[in-house]
Design a protein around this motif. Sequence first.
Motif, PDB file in Angstrom:
ATOM      1  N   VAL A  14      -9.569   5.866  -7.162  1.00 50.19           N
ATOM      2  CA  VAL A  14      -8.823   6.663  -6.189  1.00 50.19           C
ATOM      3  C   VAL A  14      -9.466   8.032  -6.013  1.00 50.19           C
ATOM      4  CG1 VAL A  14      -6.595   7.786  -5.763  1.00 50.19           C
ATOM      5  CG2 VAL A  14      -6.676   5.401  -6.536  1.00 50.19           C
ATOM      6  N   LEU A  27      -3.181   9.447  -8.126  1.00 49.10           N
ATOM      7  CA  LEU A  27      -2.422   8.586  -9.032  1.00 49.10           C
ATOM      8  C   LEU A  27      -1.847   9.387 -10.187  1.00 49.10           C
ATOM      9  CD1 LEU A  27      -4.609   5.378  -9.613  1.00 49.10           C
ATOM     10  CD2 LEU A  27      -2.784   5.731  -7.936  1.00 49.10           C
ATOM     11  N   SER A  85       0.828  -1.202   0.000  1.00 38.38           N
ATOM     12  CA  SER A  85       0.000   0.000   0.000  1.00 38.38           C
ATOM     13  C   SER A  85       0.857   1.244   0.000  1.00 38.38           C
ATOM     14  CB  SER A  85      -0.901   0.010   1.230  1.00 38.38           C
ATOM     15  OG  SER A  85      -1.534   1.261   1.356  1.00 38.38           O
ATOM     16  N   PRO A  86       0.558   2.249  -0.849  1.00 39.70           N
ATOM     17  CA  PRO A  86       1.355   3.463  -0.870  1.00 39.70           C
ATOM     18  C   PRO A  86       1.271   4.231   0.427  1.00 39.70           C
ATOM     19  CG  PRO A  86      -0.631   3.729  -2.182  1.00 39.70           C
ATOM     20  CD  PRO A  86      -0.549   2.289  -1.800  1.00 39.70           C
ATOM     21  N   ALA A 146      -4.405   4.981  -1.447  1.00 42.66           N
ATOM     22  CA  ALA A 146      -3.776   5.939  -2.364  1.00 42.66           C
ATOM     23  C   ALA A 146      -4.557   7.247  -2.379  1.00 42.66           C
ATOM     24  CB  ALA A 146      -3.714   5.346  -3.770  1.00 42.66           C
ATOM     25  N   THR A 182       0.898   8.432  -6.028  1.00 45.32           N
ATOM     26  CA  THR A 182       1.403   7.129  -6.448  1.00 45.32           C
ATOM     27  C   THR A 182       1.725   7.202  -7.933  1.00 45.32           C
ATOM     28  OG1 THR A 182       0.076   5.998  -4.768  1.00 45.32           O
ATOM     29  CG2 THR A 182       0.891   4.670  -6.596  1.00 45.32           C
ATOM     30  N   LEU A 222      -3.716  -0.434  -4.360  1.00 45.36           N
ATOM     31  CA  LEU A 222      -3.958   1.004  -4.306  1.00 45.36           C
ATOM     32  C   LEU A 222      -4.761   1.427  -3.084  1.00 45.36           C
ATOM     33  CD1 LEU A 222      -4.750   1.679  -8.075  1.00 45.36           C
ATOM     34  CD2 LEU A 222      -2.636   2.164  -6.843  1.00 45.36           C
TER      35      LEU A 222
END
Length: 451
Positions: free
Chosen positions: A255, A222, A10-11, A219, A157, A216
């Motif tokens: 996102v 993106l 996971s970011p 996030a 991300t 994601l």
Amino acid sequence: MDRVTDRASSPATPASAAEGTPAEAPAAEAPAAEGAPAGPAPALLAPLLSAEGQALLAELRDHDPAGELAVATRLRRDHPAELVSAALAQARLRQRAVAKFGARDAYRMYFTPNGVEQATRGAVAAHRAARFRALVTPADGGTPRVTDPRVTAPRVTDLCCGIGGDAIELARAGLAVSAVDIDPLTCEIARTNLRTLMPGGPPVTVTRADVLEYDLTGAEALFIDPARRGGRGRIFNPEAYSPPLSWAVEAVRRVGTGAIKIAPGIPHELVPDDFEAEWISYGGDVKEAVLWHRPGAVVPGTRRATLLSSGATVTLTGRGLPDPPVRRTGRFLYEPDGAVIRAHLVAEVAEELDGGLIDETIAYITADEARPTPYATAYEITDELPFHLKRLKALLREREVGVLTVKKRGSAVEPEELRRRMKLKGPHAATVFLTRAAGAPTMLIGRPVGA
């Protein structure tokens, strides 16, 4: 500050041992020379990051590729042949990269041939990063949306991060970055470039993973830069991108905030209705198109043309105007910037110039007055002739034209072949437009306004 990991994570997860296994690296520390980050040298880059490799790169900074064989022979007397070959290849790539990144960054970065070819020009990436910063920062100046309380900066991300050029500019804009790429060497280069150029910047992680499987969850925004080249060259079908455009669009929608870099020649009907499309040029050359999405902050269906140069940035936004009328050729001809043409905003520029088109299928604007505009280059037209090469040759000889700029739109004639047949000689310069006017093949002769 930054880290390479080897699994989809996971970011929002902090850079820690729990995030994944870092790429193997020698225990020796790389020297703190120009272009070499502090810390363990990445495994695949270790020879170039060694003291010997750094010395070779410094020596080869300004070498002439034409004399490379002699240089290689001399250097191999004192250095391992493989290291010399690697340093020469990297020196060549850095010289090529100067045009995109500038000397200050390029000679400190590391590249692959594909990385140089596909990397975003630094000024374009900086413009995009500034837009990202504006998107994730509330208009009232309040606190940006941050999902990880341990990270104060909003996080972007960066999927398909390549050698890290976009991630660098995102970090320079004050954004935390989770960069992802599937290629091990590319990940090592991205990490090295980020550590070299942004040693004290916002938190950055570099993860080796397939973006189609990357988690994601959490996030915040993106940026997706799909691969648009394959074994046979450029890919024109957006669904053949890697990842496909449809996947990228759905990922950004999930996102909620993001941008997708695409080829500037994308048909307008393929732009999703809930995205804005922006075409970007630098120095008059169209570089890319970007699809932007954030409900409430980005107006769906908007078309923008952004023109970047070394001194200024200007943006033209579409107003949904009808096509300009076709009219007779006036005293001045305007050639719209390529981003304006790609964004289908010629009508907006024509209205600004009180002009019309010379032909309904040709993106040249004509007007009776010279008006300054950042969106087009103006030429004063001195002659309008039916297409006839012998007449053109005679006119150029009569006016002693030795330098001829050939521009064409709607003509099959090749500029170099035309110049060769004209047998130019003389102290004067001129510009000829090979085009159509009101449906007829036409030659327009003139000069740039102010020349």
